[in-house]
Design a protein around this motif. Structure first.
Motif, mmCIF file in Angstrom:
data_model
loop_
_atom_site.group_PDB
_atom_site.id
_atom_site.type_symbol
_atom_site.label_atom_id
_atom_site.label_comp_id
_atom_site.label_asym_id
_atom_site.label_seq_id
_atom_site.Cartn_x
_atom_site.Cartn_y
_atom_site.Cartn_z
ATOM 1 N N ILE A 69 0.854 -1.189 0.000
ATOM 2 C CA ILE A 69 0.000 0.000 0.000
ATOM 3 C C ILE A 69 0.885 1.232 0.000
ATOM 4 O O ILE A 69 1.810 1.347 0.807
ATOM 5 N N ARG A 88 -8.777 6.600 -3.574
ATOM 6 C CA ARG A 88 -7.959 5.508 -4.112
ATOM 7 C C ARG A 88 -7.536 5.900 -5.525
ATOM 8 O O ARG A 88 -8.375 6.131 -6.392
ATOM 9 N N HIS A 90 -6.608 4.964 -8.790
ATOM 10 C CA HIS A 90 -6.701 3.735 -9.582
ATOM 11 C C HIS A 90 -5.758 3.750 -10.783
ATOM 12 O O HIS A 90 -5.143 2.736 -11.107
ATOM 13 N N ASP A 130 -5.286 -4.242 -7.325
ATOM 14 C CA ASP A 130 -5.699 -4.157 -5.924
ATOM 15 C C ASP A 130 -5.790 -5.521 -5.254
ATOM 16 O O ASP A 130 -6.329 -6.473 -5.825
ATOM 17 N N SER A 134 -9.250 -6.177 0.512
ATOM 18 C CA SER A 134 -9.155 -4.757 0.852
ATOM 19 C C SER A 134 -10.498 -4.071 0.614
ATOM 20 O O SER A 134 -10.579 -3.062 -0.075
ATOM 21 N N LEU A 137 -10.781 -0.352 1.469
ATOM 22 C CA LEU A 137 -10.016 0.509 0.576
ATOM 23 C C LEU A 137 -10.675 0.602 -0.800
ATOM 24 O O LEU A 137 -10.669 1.654 -1.432
ATOM 25 N N SER A 142 -12.638 6.318 -6.385
ATOM 26 C CA SER A 142 -11.583 5.988 -7.335
ATOM 27 C C SER A 142 -11.282 7.208 -8.203
ATOM 28 O O SER A 142 -12.193 7.807 -8.784
ATOM 29 N N ILE A 189 -1.912 -1.076 -4.085
ATOM 30 C CA ILE A 189 -2.993 -0.109 -4.047
ATOM 31 C C ILE A 189 -2.434 1.212 -3.526
ATOM 32 O O ILE A 189 -1.585 1.226 -2.629
ATOM 33 N N ILE A 191 -3.453 4.872 -1.928
ATOM 34 C CA ILE A 191 -4.491 5.697 -1.324
ATOM 35 C C ILE A 191 -3.873 7.008 -0.847
ATOM 36 O O ILE A 191 -2.740 7.037 -0.355
#
Length: 226
Positions: A69, A88, A90, A130, A134, A137, A142, A189, A191
């Protein structure tokens, strides 16, 4: 399963680090923690793409992780996203990678130096693969991001990059993290919490404390519930 948590600075994830049990230093930039049943390594890379790419690649080559992460703060081009919100990222791209042709910018893909589908790109973008489990999350908003060496603070350059790429957020590390994780075949991922809007530099309007607080709340919720 071991998790790798990557941040540019310790300040961005300090509340989470204080909530975990410290188990020892693995390397100058890597520390080992435990939170309930989770084994977590925290990598503080330093700011920027070069530091992130180098440290993440080194770490992933030396140790096996199920997922990684990348957590931090960011600036938002999209003013419909409230300051402090956690998103998030993407898709991401290296927005400055290319060449100038007078007033026109040509990306590395437009220069035919790299195909839009050449690994690890998909349609010219880097994406998170991803990790399973999760759920909290994945429920975050996105967004599309760009990664920069120089954060935007000039109205013309802001207009130009919005017209060219239509990003919602920008950071200085995200694309490098996703690139390194793709090469290592590790679930990844990204964030980020929005600390400011992308505009002429105005630190008095930034909400860094709120962004850090909310980011760490999301991270702790993920560790507690998945």
């Amino acid at each position: 399963m071991r998790l790798l948590l990557v941040a540019a600075t310790e300040q961005e994830i300090a509340p989470l680090m204080s909530a975990m049990k410290f188990c020892g230093d693995v390397s100058p930039q890597l520390r080992s923690y435990q939170y309930k049943e989770c084994d977590i390594d925290v990598l503080i890379t330093g700011v920027g793409m070069i530091a992130t790419a180098a440290w993440v690649s080194r770490t992933l080559s030396q140790k096996k992780y199920y997922s990684a992460i990348n957590a931090g703060i960011c600036g938002s081009f999209d003013r419909s996203i409230p300051l402090g919100d956690v998103v998030r990222v993407h898709t991401d791209c290296i927005s400055e990678l290319g060449a100038e042709n007078d007033s026109e910018f040509m990306s590395i893909h437009e220069l035919d130096l790299l195909g839009k589908e050449d690994f690890p790109f998909s349609n010219g973008l880097l994406t998170g693969n991803d990790p399973a489990g999760s759920n909290s999350l994945m429920q975050l908003k996105s967004v599309n991001g760009i990664t920069v060496n120089k954060v935007h603070g000039n109205e013309k350059s802001i207009q130009d990059v919005v017209a060219r790429l239509n990003p919602q957020v920008e950071s200085m590390e995200g694309a490098a993290f996703l690139y390194a994780c793709s090469i290592a075949d590790v679930f990844a991922i990204q964030i980020r919490a929005v600390s400011n809007y992308v505009e002429k530099r105005n630190r008095s309007a930034w909400k860094i404390a709120d962004a850090v607080k909310n980011l760490n709340t999301v991270l702790l919720n993920y560790l507690d519930r998945g």
